[in-house]
Design an enzyme around this catalytic site. Structure first.
Site, PDB file in Angstrom:
ATOM      1  CG  ASP A 170      43.824  53.222  -4.830  1.00  0.00           C
ATOM      2  OD1 ASP A 170      43.596  52.706  -5.927  1.00  0.00           O
ATOM      3  OD2 ASP A 170      44.480  54.262  -4.654  1.00  0.00           O
TER       4      ASP A 170
HETATM    5  N1  URA Z   1      42.832  57.914  -7.402  1.00  0.00           N
HETATM    6  C1  URA Z   1      43.589  57.181  -6.576  1.00  0.00           C
HETATM    7  O1  URA Z   1      44.782  57.392  -6.469  1.00  0.00           O
HETATM    8  N2  URA Z   1      42.992  56.197  -5.867  1.00  0.00           N
HETATM    9  C2  URA Z   1      41.683  55.932  -5.947  1.00  0.00           C
HETATM   10  O2  URA Z   1      41.196  55.029  -5.255  1.00  0.00           O
HETATM   11  C3  URA Z   1      40.908  56.712  -6.806  1.00  0.00           C
HETATM   12  C4  URA Z   1      41.505  57.704  -7.527  1.00  0.00           C
END
Ligand code: URA
Length: 247
Positions: free
Chosen positions: A113
């Site tokens: 993310d």
């Molecule tokens: N889980 C999440 O919530 N975000 C990420 O970037 C990776 C795993």
């Protein structure tokens, strides 16, 4: 050392982003390209694209960029997006500009993310990318999680159960391992990669992730001396730590 196919020199350099076919032909005619210490005169000479080519070939006196089959790790900082086209800063802008003109293009192996930091792999090897993200290969990913509220105590058991259902999904999560580090922090290790998985797992047990950082994929750890925004080209041995017998 894996051997890759041969490519015409002008095609190889154009694919690595050094310019159009015509522009790289001009480089060759200007004696700017050497192989094993000797100037290459013919732009149509076929070159065996071996992993060690950057150590043997120079362009304008500098080592050739990594040949196709490139795999790198980036310490993804917060605030950049794993996308080729979204607005705002992208992970690709952290790489040398010429690497962004490569064909085949570099892609991220899975995503983090925008507000997650840590170990992100990138490659131009589509087959390897698919092997690493394929659920069949169970490549584990470890995250350091910081939480808004203290852990209740039953989270590790719930995550390990293989029965946890996330909102708007119809299949339970595969078991996830959790190691408690403090009242409000933990490591979680998972083999799936569902959308916002870690944040949604903690939301499902009434908590909220405030900081999320990935520090490991398979047996490959993010090195402590790789600062946010920095990257490193991986060796075959590094890649084998992510996925044994990978290529
Ligand atoms: N889980 C999440 O919530 N975000 C990420 O970037 C990776 C795993």
């Amino acid at each position: 050392m894996s051997k890759l196919p041969t490519l015409r020199l002008d095609r190889l350099l154009a694919n690595l982003g050094y310019g159009s076919r015509r522009e790289v032909q001009q480089l060759v005619y200007a004696d700017a390209v050497t192989l094993d210490g000797e100037v290459i005169e013919d732009a149509d000479r076929r070159i065996a694209v071996t992993r060690d080519l950057s150590e043997r070939m120079t362009v304008d006196g500098k080592p050739l960029d990594p040949p196709p089959g490139l795999v790198l790790m980036l310490h993804k900082p917060l605030g950049v997006t794993c996308s080729h086209k979204e607005a705002g800063p992208l992970v690709y802008s952290l790489l040398p500009p010429r690497w962004r003109r490569r064909d085949p293009a570099l892609s991220t192996i899975g995503r983090l993310d925008k507000e997650t930091s840590g170990l992100l792999l990138m490659t131009d090897d589509g087959a390897l990318l698919h092997r690493i993200i394929s659920p069949r290969n169970h490549v584990s990913k470890r995250y350091h999680v910081t939480l808004d509220r203290p852990l209740r105590g039953d989270e590790a058991e719930i995550f390990a159960s293989g029965t946890l259902m996330l909102d708007n999904e119809d299949k339970p999560l595969l078991p996830v391992e959790m190691e408690t580090l403090s009242e409000t922090s933990a490591y979680v290790t998972l083999t799936e990669g569902r959308y916002h998985q870690v944040r949604r797992m903690f939301a499902a047990v009434g908590n909220h992730v405030t900081v999320l950082h990935r520090d490991r994929m398979g047996g490959l750890a993010l090195p402590e001396d790789l600062a946010p925004g920095e990257y490193r080209v991986l060796t075959e041995a590094d890649i084998a730590q992510v996925l044994p017998s990978s290529r």
